[in-house]
Design a protein around this motif. Structure first.
Motif, short mmCIF file in Angstrom:
data_model
loop_
_atom_site.label_atom_id
_atom_site.label_comp_id
_atom_site.label_asym_id
_atom_site.label_seq_id
_atom_site.Cartn_x
_atom_site.Cartn_y
_atom_site.Cartn_z
N HIS A 62 -26.62 -39.24 -37.97
CA HIS A 62 -27.84 -38.51 -38.32
C HIS A 62 -27.93 -38.08 -39.78
CE1 HIS A 62 -29.35 -38.44 -34.27
NE2 HIS A 62 -28.18 -38.00 -33.84
N GLY A 63 -26.87 -38.21 -40.54
CA GLY A 63 -26.91 -37.79 -41.93
C GLY A 63 -25.93 -38.60 -42.75
N GLY A 64 -26.12 -38.54 -44.05
CA GLY A 64 -25.22 -39.31 -44.88
C GLY A 64 -25.16 -38.82 -46.30
N ILE A 65 -24.21 -39.39 -47.02
CA ILE A 65 -24.03 -39.12 -48.43
C ILE A 65 -23.99 -40.46 -49.15
CG2 ILE A 65 -22.45 -38.19 -50.18
CD1 ILE A 65 -21.57 -36.14 -48.12
N GLU A 66 -24.81 -40.60 -50.17
CA GLU A 66 -24.83 -41.82 -50.98
C GLU A 66 -24.05 -41.52 -52.25
OE1 GLU A 66 -28.25 -44.01 -53.40
OE2 GLU A 66 -28.50 -44.18 -51.22
N LEU A 67 -22.89 -42.12 -52.37
CA LEU A 67 -22.04 -41.94 -53.54
C LEU A 67 -22.41 -43.01 -54.57
CD1 LEU A 67 -18.69 -41.50 -51.60
CD2 LEU A 67 -20.08 -39.68 -52.64
N MET A 68 -22.65 -42.58 -55.80
CA MET A 68 -23.11 -43.51 -56.84
C MET A 68 -22.21 -43.42 -58.06
SD MET A 68 -27.13 -42.53 -56.58
CE MET A 68 -26.80 -40.82 -56.20
N LYS A 69 -21.72 -44.56 -58.52
CA LYS A 69 -20.98 -44.64 -59.78
C LYS A 69 -21.82 -45.49 -60.73
CE LYS A 69 -16.91 -45.95 -62.28
NZ LYS A 69 -17.20 -45.09 -63.38
N VAL A 97 -24.84 -38.31 -54.53
CA VAL A 97 -23.86 -37.65 -55.37
C VAL A 97 -23.34 -38.67 -56.38
CG1 VAL A 97 -21.64 -36.45 -55.43
CG2 VAL A 97 -23.16 -36.13 -53.47
N VAL A 98 -23.48 -38.36 -57.67
CA VAL A 98 -22.98 -39.23 -58.73
C VAL A 98 -21.52 -38.86 -58.99
CG1 VAL A 98 -23.24 -39.95 -61.14
CG2 VAL A 98 -25.28 -39.48 -59.75
N VAL A 99 -20.66 -39.87 -58.99
CA VAL A 99 -19.22 -39.65 -59.17
C VAL A 99 -18.68 -40.59 -60.25
CG1 VAL A 99 -18.89 -38.89 -56.79
CG2 VAL A 99 -18.56 -41.29 -57.36
N GLU A 100 -17.52 -40.22 -60.81
CA GLU A 100 -16.84 -41.10 -61.76
C GLU A 100 -15.85 -42.01 -61.06
OE1 GLU A 100 -16.85 -38.69 -65.93
OE2 GLU A 100 -15.37 -38.04 -64.45
N ASP A 101 -15.19 -41.50 -60.01
CA ASP A 101 -14.19 -42.26 -59.28
C ASP A 101 -14.70 -42.52 -57.86
OD1 ASP A 101 -11.97 -43.29 -57.93
OD2 ASP A 101 -10.55 -41.97 -58.95
N VAL A 119 -26.53 -51.97 -57.40
CA VAL A 119 -27.97 -52.11 -57.65
C VAL A 119 -28.21 -52.17 -59.15
CG1 VAL A 119 -28.63 -50.96 -55.51
CG2 VAL A 119 -28.37 -49.61 -57.58
N GLU A 120 -29.20 -52.96 -59.53
CA GLU A 120 -29.61 -53.09 -60.93
C GLU A 120 -30.94 -53.80 -60.97
OE1 GLU A 120 -26.96 -55.62 -63.21
OE2 GLU A 120 -26.48 -56.75 -61.41
N GLY A 123 -31.62 -50.10 -68.11
CA GLY A 123 -30.36 -50.83 -68.01
C GLY A 123 -29.43 -50.31 -66.93
N VAL A 124 -30.01 -49.85 -65.82
CA VAL A 124 -29.19 -49.27 -64.75
C VAL A 124 -28.38 -50.34 -64.03
CG1 VAL A 124 -29.25 -48.06 -62.53
CG2 VAL A 124 -30.76 -47.32 -64.38
N ARG A 125 -27.12 -50.05 -63.86
CA ARG A 125 -26.23 -50.81 -62.97
C ARG A 125 -25.36 -49.76 -62.30
NH1 ARG A 125 -24.05 -55.72 -61.69
NH2 ARG A 125 -21.83 -55.73 -61.19
N SER A 126 -25.47 -49.67 -60.97
CA SER A 126 -24.78 -48.61 -60.25
C SER A 126 -24.14 -49.16 -58.99
CB SER A 126 -25.79 -47.50 -59.88
OG SER A 126 -25.16 -46.47 -59.16
#
Length: 146
Positions: free
Chosen positions: A58-65, A6-10, A31-32, A44-47
């Motif tokens: 057993h499950g997860g959510i990867e939050l990405m800014k 899930v891509v988030v701003e905050d 990561v970059e 030019g990814v930096r996240s």
């Protein structure tokens, strides 16, 4: 399935929301580099990334800014439940009213109402940070069973 991204701003608000929901913060990193650029098809990814795990692991959510390139909105922030695409995550909870109250205290909004579905579940939708739609389900104990 290992996780959903899930891509988030905050990022901090999203982490707090999922912690209140009962997930655990597994770790955070940035990561970059060329391999990340090739992986996601951007330059030019930096996240910044936070991985949240369900308590059973057993499950997860990867939050990405995304620091760069800047994230873009592909759909309405508060898309309705019938919009095409991935629309919500559902979590089994105990004490659904308490969970809802904790999430609302952190800025979440109840969508519709908390309802009982037949004799099996109490259900509701909550909209969290970034417009993320979460369904909560609490199983109703069956009478006479121990």
């Amino acid at each position: 399935m290992d996780n959903v991204g899930v891509v988030v701003e905050d990022l901090e608000a999203a982490i707090t929301f999922f912690l209140e929901l009962g997930l655990e913060l597994e770790g955070e990193t940035t990561v970059e580099g060329a391999s990340v650029d090739r992986l996601v098809g951007l330059e030019g990814v930096r996240s910044d990334i936070a991985v949240m795990r369900t308590p059973d692991g057993h499950g997860g959510i990867e939050l990405m800014k995304f620091q760069s390139p800047t994230a873009v909105r592909a759909e309405r922030k508060n898309a309705p439940a019938n919009a095409l695409g991935i629309r919500r995550f559902m979590f089994a909870v105990e004490g659904i009213e308490e969970v809802v109250a904790r999430l609302i205290a952190h800025g979440a909004q109840l969508v519709g109402e908390l309802v009982q579905y037949k004799d099996s579940f109490r259900l509701c939708y909550i909209r969290g940070p970034e417009g993320i739609l979460i369904a909560l389900a609490e199983e109703v104990p069956t009478r006479g069973m121990k």
